[in-house]
Design a protein around this motif. Structure first.
Motif, PDB file in Angstrom:
ATOM      1  N   LYS A 438       0.585  -1.322  -0.567  1.00  0.00           N
ATOM      2  CA  LYS A 438       0.505  -0.011   0.091  1.00  0.00           C
ATOM      3  C   LYS A 438       0.794   1.091  -0.394  1.00  0.00           C
ATOM      4  CE  LYS A 438      -4.231  -2.084   2.389  1.00  0.00           C
ATOM      5  NZ  LYS A 438      -4.960  -1.902   3.816  1.00  0.00           N
ATOM      6  N   HIS A 472      -1.996   9.932   2.963  1.00  0.00           N
ATOM      7  CA  HIS A 472      -2.195   8.545   3.555  1.00  0.00           C
ATOM      8  C   HIS A 472      -3.376   9.107   4.421  1.00  0.00           C
ATOM      9  CE1 HIS A 472      -3.137   5.423   5.544  1.00  0.00           C
ATOM     10  NE2 HIS A 472      -2.647   5.887   6.428  1.00  0.00           N
ATOM     11  N   LYS A 473      -3.500  10.962   4.818  1.00  0.00           N
ATOM     12  CA  LYS A 473      -4.536  11.292   5.905  1.00  0.00           C
ATOM     13  C   LYS A 473      -5.306  11.254   5.089  1.00  0.00           C
ATOM     14  CE  LYS A 473      -1.943  13.443   9.020  1.00  0.00           C
ATOM     15  NZ  LYS A 473      -2.249  14.524   9.798  1.00  0.00           N
ATOM     16  N   LEU A 476      -7.639   8.480   3.787  1.00  0.00           N
ATOM     17  CA  LEU A 476      -8.244   7.531   5.424  1.00  0.00           C
ATOM     18  C   LEU A 476      -9.720   8.339   5.854  1.00  0.00           C
ATOM     19  CD1 LEU A 476      -5.330   6.437   7.331  1.00  0.00           C
ATOM     20  CD2 LEU A 476      -6.599   5.433   6.283  1.00  0.00           C
ATOM     21  N   ARG A 528      -5.257   3.815  -5.350  1.00  0.00           N
ATOM     22  CA  ARG A 528      -6.433   2.514  -4.623  1.00  0.00           C
ATOM     23  C   ARG A 528      -6.320   1.825  -6.208  1.00  0.00           C
ATOM     24  NH1 ARG A 528      -8.981   7.164  -1.484  1.00  0.00           N
ATOM     25  NH2 ARG A 528     -10.194   7.699  -3.890  1.00  0.00           N
ATOM     26  N   GLU A 542       0.332  -1.614   9.042  1.00  0.00           N
ATOM     27  CA  GLU A 542      -0.414  -0.239   8.771  1.00  0.00           C
ATOM     28  C   GLU A 542       1.404  -0.105   7.621  1.00  0.00           C
ATOM     29  OE1 GLU A 542      -2.066   3.212   9.169  1.00  0.00           O
ATOM     30  OE2 GLU A 542      -3.510   0.895   9.049  1.00  0.00           O
TER      31      GLU A 542
END
Length: 866
Positions: A438, A472-473, A476, A528, A542
């Motif tokens: 990821k 990333h933040k 999410l 994605r 993670e």
């Protein structure tokens, strides 16, 4: 009923040609309608036999737009008879007969099925843009046609291109020309070259056109950054609700792109700010005014450094004419060119094909996957440059994608299937066992986009981790939207304002930075999408942000950098690099980092994006890049030979330790190299040794059978004359023990030494009785420097070489300063002596200055003894 377009009259000619010929070239100006009419005209041809039509478009925006227009003309939705395939977005169905695809998609189709079963014709649209994928796709299609599919048709369409070379490449294919339809366009130039900032000059031109010319406006700018600055300035001017400002560039959300292409409402005027994307394929409704900056942004690859950078250049004349033609599609128009008539005369006729200036790593991998080791096996309009191909193959070998013969490896085949640049594909493959897939997808997505962060003041932080953490933040915090098929969609209807509001609502901020929220959403969606084709581990933890540097090392093994003592960096490819002032102390003090983005200007590259990497990580996971190397070499600073073992990664020395007892031959070679580097002055020259050298060289100049003992010759033959005397020596101090006089004399035969003593004396005894050394440093003129008073009584000049060569006399004053240089002593006594005597007698009155020097007593004192 569809309205008549300029291309329609020539469509029957094209249909007739393709019923008997395999290939054709169609030349039609922008706006003639070739993109949307040609596929439909061929759809029901008998030779097609229900096979598909594939049309290639250079850009995703043009591909979607063309598919929508064709589908609408059939009264259908996209995905029925007409569909499209572009990266991250596909709309085709079981009944789809016409597929508009971007060029990279064609390469994937060919690699999966070289025969292209079920495809009847390939159409290369806008071929004049000469993209790398178009050139590669055409070369592969021609080989497919010749070897596997004689029935496959190929049509090359272009707006402005020399059709004959393309027709010849296609086997003397027939050429169909459409004259098109255009209205007159009045063209204005600047009176004089302008040093005004581009956005200021552009805004001033827009305001002038709004006041003096009717219709919508298309403004060509080099890139998104300039578009955003002009857009912001125009909004500040509050032009009114009736003026709509619409940006248009490739990575905009679909809704904004559609808004730029759509016609205006009643009483409304539109200002479209576009890159070169709007030159050809796209139709921007209502345009009667064109403002052209004359600039475009293109990638430039340097084989010298192995790096690419975006460069802003002047457009070609062909591109400038296409841009101007956009103002004359519907009615008479006007074009404002932001350059002078004189500058216009210097424009290149055509743009340089991308294949001549691009990074060819992906192309080299595609060719290897196709089974081609030599590009000359295929037919090219312009073959790939040798230097760029050599660099591309070297990188692929370093990535393990190609062997030494240029044959693709199994690892290379897996990389070729990803549809990513080989660097990123290699990074993703290596991320799988580390369970950081990821994170690798996120890195690939971030680096595939323009930097979405800009520091409000000063220099932006070069730490890539800041960007990856931000995306990333963001990913999410904001869930992705999905299509009906469940796939994540990269294109959303959200405007930048909506996305920015989402970010503020979620409390996601980057203090001190301006963040392009739309880019964030695109990058997150791209990450994605990449993940969907990656074998993710069920137990993947993670994301470990500290692994970014290691993952970058997989992608950029040639850009692993080691910090030097002065704060600069050395890249593993041997180039130097500097890290600008950075907001991140962690990266600026790191002993090792990996540069993901840097330029290639000057002797040292400027690093724009990088991430630290730990030496232990490199040793654990990049062993294939490293090699142990033993070196016995001269250390100039220490003045001695050192034997060391080094762990190296390219040009970088990761570890170093001394080696005990190197072989004598290795010590000798290193010492000889040290002497060669330092020069002969490192040897213990004495006056006697220099004199032997100079006397022997004097004889060599007269007789070439004598050995050449000049400095140049001695340096060139160190191993022969000095090597045997160096065994066991290691340092400058050891060299001091050498007896150079004996070593040099040993280079002469016994007969030569005897003749040297007889013919080329080291000293000459003068009338005063003094024995004075002869200076042979100038072999053409040996010198005897002697005080004038010591030569009284000697009539003729002393001679050497058995009396054949007179010595050059430097006659000195009592203070040892030359007062006369002569080779004819007798003439000096007769003529010049008396003038010299007057001068010397006045300056040295206590010394002896006789009136008759030939009868006088020679002396080495002030006056002769009685």
């Amino acid at each position: 009923m569809m309205k008549q377009l300029p291309i329609d009259p020539v469509l029957p000619d094209l249909q007739r040609i393709l019923r008997s010929a395999a290939n054709a070239v169609l030349v039609a100006p922008p706006g003639a309608g070739k993109t949307t009419r040609v596929p439909l005209a061929l759809l029901n041809e008998p030779w097609l036999m229900d096979q598909r039509i594939i049309m290639l478009e250079p850009r995703r925006l043009a591909a979607r737009s063309a598919a929508r227009h064709m589908a609408a003309s059939l009264g259908e939705r996209v995905g029925e008879t007409v569909g499209y395939r572009v990266r991250l977005d596909t709309k085709v169905g079981p009944r789809t007969r016409i597929e508009v695809i971007t060029e990279g998609v064609l390469t994937r189709l060919l690699q999966e099925d070289p025969a292209l079963e079920g495809v009847g014709v390939i159409i290369f649209d806008e071929f004049h843009e000469r993209s790398l994928h178009a050139d590669l796709g055409l070369a592969l299609c021609l080989q497919t046609q010749q070897v596997l599919r004689e029935d496959l048709r190929i049509v090359v369409m272009s707006a402005t291109i020399e059709a004959e070379p393309v027709a010849n490449l296609l086997g003397s294919a027939p050429i169909v020309r459409s004259e098109g339809r255009s209205f007159p366009v009045q063209t204005h130039y600047l009176d004089r070259p302008s040093d005004e900032r581009l956005e200021h000059l552009t805004v001033r031109s827009v305001l002038h056109a709004l006041q003096h010319d009717p219709g919508d406006m298309l403004v060509f700018l080099p890139g998104a950054a300039e578009i955003r600055r002009v857009e912001a300035r125009l909004h500040e001017l509050r032009l009114g609700n009736h003026v709509r400002i619409a940006p248009l560039f490739g990575v905009l959300p679909q809704g904004e792109q559609d808004a730029a292409l759509a016609p205006c409402g009643p009483g409304e005027r539109k200002i479209v700010l576009a890159t070169s994307i709007a030159e050809t394929s796209l139709t921007v409704e209502g345009v009667r005014i064109v403002i052209d900056s004359g600039l475009m942004r293109v990638p430039r690859f340097s084989p010298r450094t192995g790096m690419s950078r975006l460069e802003t250049i002047r457009v070609s004349r062909a591109s400038a004419d296409q841009r101007r033609g956009r103002a004359g599609r519907l009615d008479s128009g006007v074009c404002y060119r932001l350059w002078t008539v004189q500058e216009d005369r210097s424009l290149k006729e055509q743009s340089t094909p991308e294949i001549l200036e691009a990074d060819l790593t992906a192309l080299a991998l595609e060719l290897a996957a196709w089974g081609v080791t030599d590009p000359s096996e295929l037919q090219w309009l312009d073959p790939p440059p040798t230097a760029a191909m050599t660099h591309a193959r070297e990188l692929l070998r370093r990535l393990g994608a190609m062997d030494e013969r240029g044959v693709i490896t199994s690892h290379g085949r897996s990389l070729a299937e990803w549809g990513l640049h080989p660097r990123f594909a290699h990074m993703l493959v290596n991320a799988v066992p580390l369970k950081q897939t990821k994170l690798a997808c996120m890195i690939a997505a971030v680096l595939g986009e323009r930097d979405f962060m800009r520091k409000d003041t000063g220099t932006a932080d070069a730490d890539l981790r800041v960007r990856v953490e931000a995306i990333h933040k963001f990913a999410l915090a904001i869930p992705s939207k999905q299509s009906a098929s469940g796939r994540h969609s990269i294109e959303h209807e959200d405007s930048p304002t909506d996305v920015g509001r989402d970010m503020n609502y979620l409390g996601w901020t980057m203090p001190g930075y301006s963040v392009d929220a739309a880019s964030c959403r695109r990058i997150a969606a791209e990450a994605r999408h990449i993940q969907e084709s990656v074998p993710l581990s069920d137990q993947e933890p993670e994301m470990d942000i500290h692994s970014i540097g290691l993952l970058l090392a997989f992608a950029y093994p040639d850009r692993i950098a080691q910090r030097r003592t002065d704060g600069r960096y050395l890249l593993s490819n041997g180039r130097g690099a500097i890290l600008p002032d950075s907001g991140s102390q962690a990266i600026s003090v790191s002993p090792f980092l990996v540069a993901a983005d840097l330029d290639d200007r000057g002797s040292e590259s400027r690093i724009y994006l990088a991430s630290p990497v730990d030496l232990g990580q490199l040793e654990d996971h990049c062993q294939q890049l490293m090699k142990q190397e033993k070196s016995v070499e001269w250390d100039r600073e220490a003045g001695r030979v050192r034997a060391v073992a080094r762990l190296k990664l390219g040009a970088l020395v990761l570890k170093e330790q001394p080696v005990a007892s190197p072989a004598p031959e290795e010590l000798l070679t290193a010492l000889l190299q040290g002497i060669a580097d330092e020069g002969l002055e490192i040897l213990p020259w004495t006056r006697a040794a220099r004199q032997v050298q100079q006397r022997a060289y004097f004889m060599h100049c007269a007789d070439s059978s004598w050995p050449d003992l000049s400095d140049e010759a001695l340096l060139d033959s160190l191993e022969q004359w000095l090597g045997p005397h160096l065994y066991g020596l290691k340092s400058r101090n050891d060299l001091a023990r050498l007896g150079l006089t004996d070593i040099l004399e040993a280079m002469l035969t016994w007969e030569q030494r005897r003749e040297l003593d007889a013919s080329v004396p080291t000293h000459i005894t003068v009338p005063s009785g003094s024995r004075i050394a002869v200076d042979y440093s100038d072999p053409a003129s040996p010198v005897l420097s002697v005080r004038l008073q010591e030569m009284f009584g000697l009539q003729d000049t002393p001679r050497i070489a058995k009396g054949t060569i007179p010595i050059t006399l430097h006659l000195l004053s009592p203070a040892q300063r030359p007062v006369q240089v002569t080779k004819d002593l007798a003439s000096f006594w007769q003529n010049a002596y008396f003038e010299v005597k007057k001068d010397l007698k006045g300056r040295y009155p206590k010394h002896y200055w006789p009136d008759d020097p030939l009868a006088a007593m020679p002396t080495n004192r002030a006056k002769p003894r009685n």
